[in-house]
Write a protein that holds these residues in place. Structure first.
Motif, PDB file in Angstrom:
ATOM      1  N   LEU A  52     -76.461 -43.495  -0.102  1.00  0.00           N
ATOM      2  CA  LEU A  52     -76.428 -43.259   1.339  1.00  0.00           C
ATOM      3  C   LEU A  52     -77.746 -42.704   1.843  1.00  0.00           C
ATOM      4  CD1 LEU A  52     -72.886 -41.646   1.614  1.00  0.00           C
ATOM      5  CD2 LEU A  52     -73.520 -44.035   2.021  1.00  0.00           C
ATOM      6  N   ILE A  53     -78.123 -43.105   3.027  1.00  0.00           N
ATOM      7  CA  ILE A  53     -79.318 -42.581   3.681  1.00  0.00           C
ATOM      8  C   ILE A  53     -78.859 -41.463   4.601  1.00  0.00           C
ATOM      9  CG2 ILE A  53     -81.168 -43.085   5.315  1.00  0.00           C
ATOM     10  CD1 ILE A  53     -81.100 -45.979   4.263  1.00  0.00           C
ATOM     11  N   GLN A  54     -79.373 -40.284   4.362  1.00  0.00           N
ATOM     12  CA  GLN A  54     -79.038 -39.169   5.240  1.00  0.00           C
ATOM     13  C   GLN A  54     -79.753 -39.385   6.568  1.00  0.00           C
ATOM     14  OE1 GLN A  54     -76.683 -37.069   4.246  1.00  0.00           O
ATOM     15  NE2 GLN A  54     -76.663 -38.235   2.340  1.00  0.00           N
ATOM     16  N   HIS A  55     -79.001 -39.390   7.635  1.00  0.00           N
ATOM     17  CA  HIS A  55     -79.627 -39.722   8.912  1.00  0.00           C
ATOM     18  C   HIS A  55     -79.506 -38.607   9.930  1.00  0.00           C
ATOM     19  CE1 HIS A  55     -75.839 -40.454  11.081  1.00  0.00           C
ATOM     20  NE2 HIS A  55     -75.407 -40.949   9.949  1.00  0.00           N
ATOM     21  N   GLY A  56     -80.385 -38.721  10.899  1.00  0.00           N
ATOM     22  CA  GLY A  56     -80.397 -37.769  12.002  1.00  0.00           C
ATOM     23  C   GLY A  56     -79.985 -38.477  13.279  1.00  0.00           C
ATOM     24  N   ASP A  57     -80.786 -38.318  14.319  1.00  0.00           N
ATOM     25  CA  ASP A  57     -80.449 -38.878  15.622  1.00  0.00           C
ATOM     26  C   ASP A  57     -80.838 -40.351  15.783  1.00  0.00           C
ATOM     27  OD1 ASP A  57     -79.483 -36.409  16.372  1.00  0.00           O
ATOM     28  OD2 ASP A  57     -81.408 -35.746  17.189  1.00  0.00           O
ATOM     29  N   VAL A  64     -85.581 -47.381   8.200  1.00  0.00           N
ATOM     30  CA  VAL A  64     -86.949 -47.865   7.995  1.00  0.00           C
ATOM     31  C   VAL A  64     -87.739 -46.864   7.156  1.00  0.00           C
ATOM     32  CG1 VAL A  64     -89.123 -48.436   9.150  1.00  0.00           C
ATOM     33  CG2 VAL A  64     -86.965 -49.315  10.051  1.00  0.00           C
ATOM     34  N   LYS A  65     -87.593 -45.585   7.461  1.00  0.00           N
ATOM     35  CA  LYS A  65     -88.334 -44.558   6.715  1.00  0.00           C
ATOM     36  C   LYS A  65     -87.898 -44.520   5.253  1.00  0.00           C
ATOM     37  CE  LYS A  65     -89.725 -39.733   6.838  1.00  0.00           C
ATOM     38  NZ  LYS A  65     -89.584 -38.439   7.481  1.00  0.00           N
ATOM     39  N   ALA A  66     -86.596 -44.679   5.004  1.00  0.00           N
ATOM     40  CA  ALA A  66     -86.106 -44.664   3.623  1.00  0.00           C
ATOM     41  C   ALA A  66     -86.562 -45.893   2.846  1.00  0.00           C
ATOM     42  CB  ALA A  66     -84.579 -44.575   3.614  1.00  0.00           C
ATOM     43  N   THR A  67     -86.680 -47.015   3.528  1.00  0.00           N
ATOM     44  CA  THR A  67     -87.051 -48.267   2.857  1.00  0.00           C
ATOM     45  C   THR A  67     -88.555 -48.453   2.780  1.00  0.00           C
ATOM     46  OG1 THR A  67     -85.015 -49.221   3.752  1.00  0.00           O
ATOM     47  CG2 THR A  67     -86.614 -50.749   2.826  1.00  0.00           C
ATOM     48  N   TYR A  68     -89.244 -48.144   3.873  1.00  0.00           N
ATOM     49  CA  TYR A  68     -90.699 -48.354   3.977  1.00  0.00           C
ATOM     50  C   TYR A  68     -91.406 -47.036   4.264  1.00  0.00           C
ATOM     51  CZ  TYR A  68     -89.471 -53.289   4.474  1.00  0.00           C
ATOM     52  OH  TYR A  68     -88.989 -54.546   4.269  1.00  0.00           O
ATOM     53  N   ARG A  79     -97.404 -56.778  -2.490  1.00  0.00           N
ATOM     54  CA  ARG A  79     -96.470 -56.248  -3.485  1.00  0.00           C
ATOM     55  C   ARG A  79     -95.536 -55.207  -2.863  1.00  0.00           C
ATOM     56  NH1 ARG A  79     -97.457 -54.169  -9.606  1.00  0.00           N
ATOM     57  NH2 ARG A  79     -95.367 -53.367  -9.856  1.00  0.00           N
ATOM     58  N   TYR A  80     -96.101 -54.324  -2.048  1.00  0.00           N
ATOM     59  CA  TYR A  80     -95.289 -53.297  -1.381  1.00  0.00           C
ATOM     60  C   TYR A  80     -94.188 -53.951  -0.548  1.00  0.00           C
ATOM     61  CZ  TYR A  80     -94.102 -49.383   1.696  1.00  0.00           C
ATOM     62  OH  TYR A  80     -93.423 -48.420   2.403  1.00  0.00           O
ATOM     63  N   LEU A  81     -94.527 -55.002   0.191  1.00  0.00           N
ATOM     64  CA  LEU A  81     -93.555 -55.674   1.046  1.00  0.00           C
ATOM     65  C   LEU A  81     -92.523 -56.453   0.225  1.00  0.00           C
ATOM     66  CD1 LEU A  81     -95.982 -56.937   3.814  1.00  0.00           C
ATOM     67  CD2 LEU A  81     -94.442 -54.973   3.922  1.00  0.00           C
ATOM     68  N   ARG A  82     -92.937 -57.060  -0.871  1.00  0.00           N
ATOM     69  CA  ARG A  82     -92.021 -57.839  -1.715  1.00  0.00           C
ATOM     70  C   ARG A  82     -90.964 -56.967  -2.370  1.00  0.00           C
ATOM     71  NH1 ARG A  82     -96.488 -60.112  -3.896  1.00  0.00           N
ATOM     72  NH2 ARG A  82     -96.222 -58.930  -5.808  1.00  0.00           N
ATOM     73  N   GLU A  83     -91.275 -55.727  -2.624  1.00  0.00           N
ATOM     74  CA  GLU A  83     -90.382 -54.855  -3.377  1.00  0.00           C
ATOM     75  C   GLU A  83     -89.283 -54.211  -2.538  1.00  0.00           C
ATOM     76  OE1 GLU A  83     -93.155 -52.153  -5.143  1.00  0.00           O
ATOM     77  OE2 GLU A  83     -93.540 -53.477  -6.848  1.00  0.00           O
ATOM     78  N   ARG A  84     -89.238 -54.480  -1.248  1.00  0.00           N
ATOM     79  CA  ARG A  84     -88.238 -53.837  -0.408  1.00  0.00           C
ATOM     80  C   ARG A  84     -87.810 -54.751   0.731  1.00  0.00           C
ATOM     81  NH1 ARG A  84     -92.413 -51.087  -1.545  1.00  0.00           N
ATOM     82  NH2 ARG A  84     -91.476 -49.154  -2.123  1.00  0.00           N
ATOM     83  N   ALA A  85     -86.606 -54.536   1.214  1.00  0.00           N
ATOM     84  CA  ALA A  85     -86.071 -55.321   2.329  1.00  0.00           C
ATOM     85  C   ALA A  85     -84.932 -54.547   2.975  1.00  0.00           C
ATOM     86  CB  ALA A  85     -85.563 -56.675   1.847  1.00  0.00           C
ATOM     87  N   ILE A  86     -84.712 -54.827   4.238  1.00  0.00           N
ATOM     88  CA  ILE A  86     -83.570 -54.285   4.964  1.00  0.00           C
ATOM     89  C   ILE A  86     -82.734 -55.490   5.384  1.00  0.00           C
ATOM     90  CG2 ILE A  86     -82.784 -53.038   7.016  1.00  0.00           C
ATOM     91  CD1 ILE A  86     -85.495 -51.550   6.966  1.00  0.00           C
ATOM     92  N   LEU A  87     -81.470 -55.506   4.995  1.00  0.00           N
ATOM     93  CA  LEU A  87     -80.578 -56.604   5.346  1.00  0.00           C
ATOM     94  C   LEU A  87     -79.546 -56.119   6.348  1.00  0.00           C
ATOM     95  CD1 LEU A  87     -79.942 -57.981   1.746  1.00  0.00           C
ATOM     96  CD2 LEU A  87     -81.649 -58.747   3.400  1.00  0.00           C
ATOM     97  N   THR A  88     -79.243 -56.958   7.312  1.00  0.00           N
ATOM     98  CA  THR A  88     -78.225 -56.627   8.292  1.00  0.00           C
ATOM     99  C   THR A  88     -77.549 -57.911   8.740  1.00  0.00           C
ATOM    100  OG1 THR A  88     -77.800 -55.629  10.452  1.00  0.00           O
ATOM    101  CG2 THR A  88     -79.949 -56.650  10.151  1.00  0.00           C
ATOM    102  N   PRO A  89     -76.246 -57.861   9.002  1.00  0.00           N
ATOM    103  CA  PRO A  89     -75.541 -59.095   9.383  1.00  0.00           C
ATOM    104  C   PRO A  89     -75.685 -59.472  10.853  1.00  0.00           C
ATOM    105  CG  PRO A  89     -73.986 -57.294   9.197  1.00  0.00           C
ATOM    106  CD  PRO A  89     -75.333 -56.750   8.780  1.00  0.00           C
ATOM    107  N   LYS A  90     -76.220 -58.599  11.687  1.00  0.00           N
ATOM    108  CA  LYS A  90     -76.279 -58.887  13.126  1.00  0.00           C
ATOM    109  C   LYS A  90     -77.712 -59.059  13.605  1.00  0.00           C
ATOM    110  CE  LYS A  90     -72.031 -56.528  14.331  1.00  0.00           C
ATOM    111  NZ  LYS A  90     -71.428 -55.538  15.206  1.00  0.00           N
TER     112      LYS A  90
END
Length: 191
Positions: A52-57, A64-68, A79-90
């Motif tokens: 889980l990502i602990q979130h604020g407001d 984005v901060k947790a992933t990148y 390489r930095y970009l290849r190693e991470r992604a954010i997926l969302t269904p909408k």
């Protein structure tokens, strides 16, 4: 399959194998399910807190901060970009995330617009202009079709979702980085 490719050795304290099994079990519906108050069917699962990502407001900023976390300094590194992604269904979430990420990349954005006219092949082309004004066409949003406006900056990562020119390697999944926002087509593949 993606977990078997050059991945970190652990995910939140789990080994790659343990994390992979958890993901497979989630997809196969094998995880223990729970019911909330006043629910007869157990449809909820417990996600390990290390995932889980602990979130604020601002949840978008938190994701984005947790992933990148190093995006402002490493956004040009393939390489930095290849190693991470954010997926969302909408798509609406994709737009919000992309907008946030683009705002954190230095430089001025350039907006590209789609075509906003109807083919004049029909005999009633004057009526079509009345029925489908440009403002209406520009507001349409469809799954699998890009929106009317696309903002890009030098250094923006792009992933093709259509087979544009497979013989030249421009097919679904090709990763690119914008090198020049003023050229008609100028990009280098992320390798």
């Amino acid at each position: 399959m993606r977990l078997q490719k050059k991945t970190p050795q652990n995910y939140g304290g789990m080994s790659v194998e343990e994390f992979g099994k958890w993901i497979i079990d989630l997809g196969d519906g094998k995880l223990t399910t729970y019911s909330l108050e006043n629910e007869s069917d157990p449809t909820w699962i417990k996600v390990p807190t290390e995932f889980l990502i602990q979130h604020g407001d601002n949840p978008i900023q938190d994701i984005v901060k947790a992933t990148y976390s190093e995006l402002p300094t490493k956004y040009k590194e393939g390489r930095y970009l290849r190693e991470r992604a954010i997926l969302t269904p909408k798509n609406e979430d994709v737009e919000r995330i992309n907008s946030h990420i683009l705002s954190s990349i230095p430089g001025k954005a350039k907006t590209y617009k789609s075509s906003d006219t109807i083919c004049k092949a029909s005999a009633n082309s004057e009526e079509q202009d009345l029925l489908y004004p440009a403002e209406f066409l520009n507001s349409l949003k469809f799954s699998g079709i890009p929106n009317h406006e696309l903002d890009l900056k030098v250094g923006s990562p792009i992933m093709l979702l259509w087979n544009i020119n497979p013989s030249k390697g421009m097919c679904n999944g090709t990763r690119l980085i914008v090198k020049n926002v003023n050229a008609k087509l100028s990009s280098n593949r992320i390798t």
